[in-house]
Write an enzyme that holds these catalytic residues in place. Structure first.
Site, mmCIF file in Angstrom:
data_model
loop_
_atom_site.group_PDB
_atom_site.id
_atom_site.type_symbol
_atom_site.label_atom_id
_atom_site.label_comp_id
_atom_site.label_asym_id
_atom_site.label_seq_id
_atom_site.Cartn_x
_atom_site.Cartn_y
_atom_site.Cartn_z
ATOM 1 N N HIS A 1 51.952 53.238 26.240
ATOM 2 C CA HIS A 1 51.266 51.995 25.877
ATOM 3 C C HIS A 1 52.115 50.793 26.281
ATOM 4 O O HIS A 1 53.180 50.556 25.745
ATOM 5 C CB HIS A 1 50.923 51.905 24.389
ATOM 6 C CG HIS A 1 49.700 51.053 24.139
ATOM 7 N ND1 HIS A 1 49.725 49.677 24.201
ATOM 8 C CD2 HIS A 1 48.433 51.388 23.857
ATOM 9 C CE1 HIS A 1 48.516 49.199 23.944
ATOM 10 N NE2 HIS A 1 47.696 50.228 23.753
ATOM 11 N N GLU B 1 43.516 62.836 26.176
ATOM 12 C CA GLU B 1 43.714 62.082 24.944
ATOM 13 C C GLU B 1 42.379 61.845 24.258
ATOM 14 O O GLU B 1 41.334 61.794 24.911
ATOM 15 C CB GLU B 1 44.338 60.708 25.248
ATOM 16 C CG GLU B 1 45.724 60.745 25.817
ATOM 17 C CD GLU B 1 46.301 59.351 25.953
ATOM 18 O OE1 GLU B 1 45.555 58.360 25.739
ATOM 19 O OE2 GLU B 1 47.493 59.239 26.265
ATOM 20 N N ARG C 1 31.515 48.155 38.464
ATOM 21 C CA ARG C 1 30.635 47.858 39.594
ATOM 22 C C ARG C 1 29.482 48.848 39.736
ATOM 23 O O ARG C 1 28.497 48.581 40.406
ATOM 24 C CB ARG C 1 31.479 47.842 40.901
ATOM 25 C CG ARG C 1 30.765 47.379 42.142
ATOM 26 C CD ARG C 1 30.410 45.903 42.088
ATOM 27 N NE ARG C 1 29.726 45.495 43.302
ATOM 28 C CZ ARG C 1 30.313 44.908 44.347
ATOM 29 N NH1 ARG C 1 31.622 44.669 44.321
ATOM 30 N NH2 ARG C 1 29.617 44.560 45.402
ATOM 31 N N THR D 1 41.270 49.737 22.941
ATOM 32 C CA THR D 1 42.297 50.680 23.376
ATOM 33 C C THR D 1 43.063 51.138 22.143
ATOM 34 O O THR D 1 42.951 50.522 21.073
ATOM 35 C CB THR D 1 43.241 50.049 24.410
ATOM 36 O OG1 THR D 1 44.125 51.053 24.932
ATOM 37 C CG2 THR D 1 44.068 48.920 23.799
ATOM 38 N N HIS E 1 41.259 59.725 28.923
ATOM 39 C CA HIS E 1 40.920 59.454 27.524
ATOM 40 C C HIS E 1 39.415 59.249 27.435
ATOM 41 O O HIS E 1 38.923 58.123 27.492
ATOM 42 C CB HIS E 1 41.670 58.206 27.034
ATOM 43 C CG HIS E 1 41.517 57.957 25.565
ATOM 44 N ND1 HIS E 1 42.460 57.248 24.841
ATOM 45 C CD2 HIS E 1 40.547 58.290 24.680
ATOM 46 C CE1 HIS E 1 42.060 57.171 23.580
ATOM 47 N NE2 HIS E 1 40.904 57.789 23.457
#
Length: 228
Positions: free
Chosen positions: A180, A60, A8, A90, A33
């Protein structure tokens, strides 16, 4: 949360405030990450979070020059290395710790010289985990997508490779993280089967659950799944 903010524009939700709220509601660590394109967490966010996070801070990323510079500057509790290139949506695979042994050993040595605990993202493969120990990591993070995908079909079969991999890691004196696609449905069973896991990183599912259940309640529900 950063993905939602970036969709947004502006600063709603404020990721620094959200991280502090997560800690206040019981979260035991904050994971970020930062990708080169900054499509979710931004490098400036990482610097801002480093000033205020009181629990474990885990960064990460793929260990390119920019990631290494950031991590050495921030000195988080943990650096988790993932092998994904900048263009993937990802993380979708673990390190080949045998093929990339020389590179990983060099990177891990740099990070450990800074006093940073290290973890590398791996598949539940016994040879790969032996390779992880050989390159000098402190921990592994088990890539749990396969477990999550197969959980509803046969949870015992789904977890079998992970139990074997974790057993090898434990014998090699490696810490064990996981992450994950873990969620409120499959997390407790994984913890029950691998009770000596050190930590799990959960992002997308937690945010989705928080839409329906509220952030404080969701964090408490995840903590409850880990107390088996």
């Amino acid at each position: 949360f950063a993905t939602l903010r970036n969709a947004r524009g502006g600063n709603n939700p404020d990721v620094v405030k959200t991280a502090l709220d997560c800690e206040r509601f019981g979260a035991e660590g904050i994971t970020v990450h930062p990708r080169p394109d900054e499509r979710h967490i931004r490098y400036d966010d990482v610097l801002a979070l480093a000033e205020v996070v009181k629990t474990e801070f885990n960064i990460e990323g793929y260990p390119d020059a920019r990631y290494m510079e950031l991590v050495k500057r921030v000195k988080p509790a943990q650096a988790t290395l993932v092998p994904d290139p900048p263009d993937v949506l990802t993380s979708n695979a673990g390190w080949d710790t045998i093929k990339h042994a020389e590179f990983l050993n060099e990177v891990l040595s740099e990070l450990k010289a800074e006093g940073i605990r290290t973890s590398i993202f791996v598949e539940p493969d016994e040879k790969i985990i032996e390779g992880a120990a050989n390159v000098g990591t402190d921990r592994i993070e088990l890539y749990t997508e396969s477990y999550a995908v197969n959980y509803r079909k046969d949870k015992h079969l789904a977890v079998d490779a992970y139990k074997k991999a974790a057993s090898v890691a434990k014998k090699l004196k490696l810490g064990i993280n996981a992450g994950h696609d873990l969620d409120l449905e499959n997390l407790a069973f994984l913890k029950k089967e691998i009770p000596y896991m050190d930590e799990v990183s959960i992002g997308h599912a937690l945010v989705c659950d928080a839409i329906y259940l509220g952030l404080e309640n969701t964090i408490q529900l995840y903590l409850k799944q880990l107390k088996v």
